[in-house]
Design an enzyme around this catalytic site. Structure first.
Site, PDB file in Angstrom:
ATOM      1  N   ASP A   1       0.985  -1.168   0.060  1.00 24.74           N
ATOM      2  CA  ASP A   1       0.053   0.058   0.128  1.00 24.74           C
ATOM      3  C   ASP A   1       0.721   1.040  -0.080  1.00 24.74           C
ATOM      4  OD1 ASP A   1      -2.176  -1.882   0.481  1.00 24.74           O
ATOM      5  OD2 ASP A   1      -3.057  -0.956   2.030  1.00 24.74           O
TER       6      ASP A   1
ATOM      7  N   HIS B   1       3.851  -2.574   3.095  1.00 23.08           N
ATOM      8  CA  HIS B   1       3.820  -1.151   2.385  1.00 23.08           C
ATOM      9  C   HIS B   1       5.163  -1.001   1.741  1.00 23.08           C
ATOM     10  CE1 HIS B   1       0.824  -0.484   5.609  1.00 23.08           C
ATOM     11  NE2 HIS B   1       0.630   0.452   4.929  1.00 23.08           N
TER      12      HIS B   1
END
Length: 420
Positions: A166, A307
């Protein structure tokens, strides 16, 4: 001269002539044989070989018939290339082994290559150089498991995991893509529009590597505080950027912080994805801790949250990817995972994992929705005059189904508090 002596000389002369005649005949026969051998080996066999190479279907028919379904059956390959130098001096029939691995030599000096072959009741797979394979092998997009002895296990099902990243793309994303490309692994990237503007060339490379383009909004707001139109604008703006730089929009979405409800998911215009394993990498900022959060804690159908904007996260991923593959996992996108489990993704619906228990529940919901649609259709056809009542019932059923979806995707406080 004595007639007896004369007759004897004549017999000797005839014998000599006969012997000479037979010798000449023998020489002719030998010459003819040598010429035939030369023609067969020097002319006809090379021509036949060229014809065979030009028509692969004939080669397969003569040497080894392809199976009607599944991988091609291994071909008999003559020893003739530089890659076969280790095989050239072997004259025994059966299993052989050199520094490159195990291979099988036939009585005619050929070896099996580039396909499956049953030998002594067990099925093996040989690569293009003729070496037996072990572990998981992907053939024509299908996964096949071979044990440590190279024997095919037809009932084995390869476990799958979806790694998701993300808030990118970022300065470390290319390094992560290098790793995925090296190991032929796939991942899903839920990207922010504002980051796409900063790294516009990366989404195209993701797509080229077979990774999935995901939409994570434009500026990472908490969507539950926005209006329906404002939420849609966040995702439409990011999709426009993906279209511009990658050639296609996102196929899946994820909400910032995992904050979502039925209205939010619908406004994204995409199937929405949560996660089943949160590494908490954004809080730990420790590659070893991120690695430990994944290895030993995943199972088939897992969706892992990480991430790619954090260096420790990417460093951990560079170790996680090959280690999961070594453990037998296939790393796929979230859409590939859904397809492999037989689930059709729906716009506005939220998914967090594809474990067997979840897949069973999702399929039951699909069956219920299908039965409900069929019932409504039958009701409308049976009494046209009561069609308005049927519409009301259909609406009630749909509302009930949506309510169930909302309950199944509602977040815990812990999920909502995530800084994802």
């Amino acid at each position: 001269m004595d007639k007896r002596i004369l007759r004897e000389r004549m017999r000797q002369k005839k014998r000599q002539l006969f012997i000479r005649k037979m010798m000449r005949l023998g020489f002719c026969v030998v010459a003819v044989v040598l010429v035939l051998v030369f023609l067969v080996r020097g002319v006809f066999m090379p021509i036949a070989g060229k014809i065979g190479k030009g028509s692969s279907s004939k080669t397969v028919e003569v040497q080894a018939q392809a199976q009607e379904s599944g991988p091609q059956e291994a071909l008999r390959q003559p020893i003739r290339s530089q890659n076969d130098s280790g095989k050239a001096g072997v004259h025994t029939v059966g299993w052989q082994e050199d520094e490159n691995g195990k291979w099988y030599q036939n009585a005619d000096g050929t070896y099996y290559a580039n396909g499956m072959k049953e030998i002594d009741g067990s099925t093996y797979y040989f690569d293009e150089n003729g070496y037996m394979q072990t572990g998981w092998v992907t053939i024509d997009g299908q996964d096949y498991k071979f044990d440590d002895n190279g024997v095919w296990e037809p009932d084995a099902r390869r476990p799958m995991v979806a790694l998701t990243f993300d808030d990118g793309p970022g300065e470390y994303t290319d390094e992560l893509l290098d790793c995925l490309e090296k190991y032929d692994a796939k991942a899903t990237f839920f990207m922010l529009g504002q980051c796409i503007e900063e790294y516009p060339e990366i989404p195209k490379r993701m797509k080229e590597l077979g990774c999935e383009l995901g939409n994570h909004s434009y500026s990472h707001p908490e969507l539950t505080s926005l209006s329906y139109d404002e939420i849609s604008e966040q995702y439409e703006k990011t999709n426009d950027l993906l279209e511009k730089y990658a050639g296609s929009p996102a196929t899946v979405g994820r909400t910032p912080y995992g904050a979502q409800d039925e209205t939010v998911c619908e406004a994204t215009g995409l199937p929405c994805f949560m996660w089943s394993l949160d590494t908490q990498d954004w809080a730990k900022m420790d590659a070893d801790a991120d690695y430990d959060a994944v290895i030993g804690h995943v199972s088939d159908g897992e969706i892992v949250l990480m991430h790619d904007i954090h260096q420790p996260s990417v460093e951990a991923a560079l170790r996680i990817i090959p280690d999961l593959i070594d453990q037998g996992y296939k790393l796929v996108t979230v859409s590939e995972l859904a397809e492999a489990k037989g689930i059709t993704l729906e716009v506005g619906k939220s998914y967090s994992d594809f474990w067997d228990s979840t897949v069973e529940q999702l399929k039951a919901e699909e069956d219920t929705d299908t039965d409900s649609d069929n019932l409504d259709s039958d009701s409308g056809l049976s009494d046209e005059g009561d069609s308005s009542d049927g519409d009301d019932e259909s609406s009630d059923t749909a509302d009930s189904s949506e309510s169930d979806d909302y309950d199944s995707s509602s977040l815990s406080d812990e999920d909502t508090d995530s800084t994802e």
